[in-house]
Design a protein around this motif. Sequence first.
Motif: not given
Length: 185
Positions: A72-75, A140-148, A157-162
Amino acid sequence: MSVRILADLDDAHFEQMAQLERLYYGEEFITPPQEAYSWYVRFPYTVVAAADADKVVGFVNLFPVKSFIYEALRAGRFNDHFLTSDGVEDIRTAADTPLHMFLCCIVVHAAYRAQGLTRLLLQQAVAQYAPVRHRCTEVVTDNVTAAGERFSRRYGFRLLCQSNHDSAVYAQTWQDFEQAVLSPV
């Protein structure tokens, strides 16, 4: 400044961590401090924190999550605000089970940035998984800020999705993450 890694954390430390998070994140992204403390009580390897005197100035939450949460995180369909200790995988059991890692949170107070504290916290967090590193698969990371997002890109890390909660989900292999954290700057 005399910053040190804290050996034992208590509920007051988790209240301080939540206060620190509130400087950078909205309440909808912060795991309630009582729940984060329950992770730590059950699974002490989930949190590394640093303090200057008696004030928490930075911390990392890095831990394996159960497969259904990881997917669920990855998606982009899971906000860690709702994660409970039941979603954390116990590294002490099921020795042959792969571990899906979640770099849930990394926060360093602005006054303590650019001093190597982020790297120190990450190194301590990664070191806790040395006995089971062969079981760690992906982070996996779930970034809520531009700094993240900058942090995630800087560490490979590579972007998976929004996500469905306006964050950016990134991932990489554990091996690459470990190498990025442990390599000299």
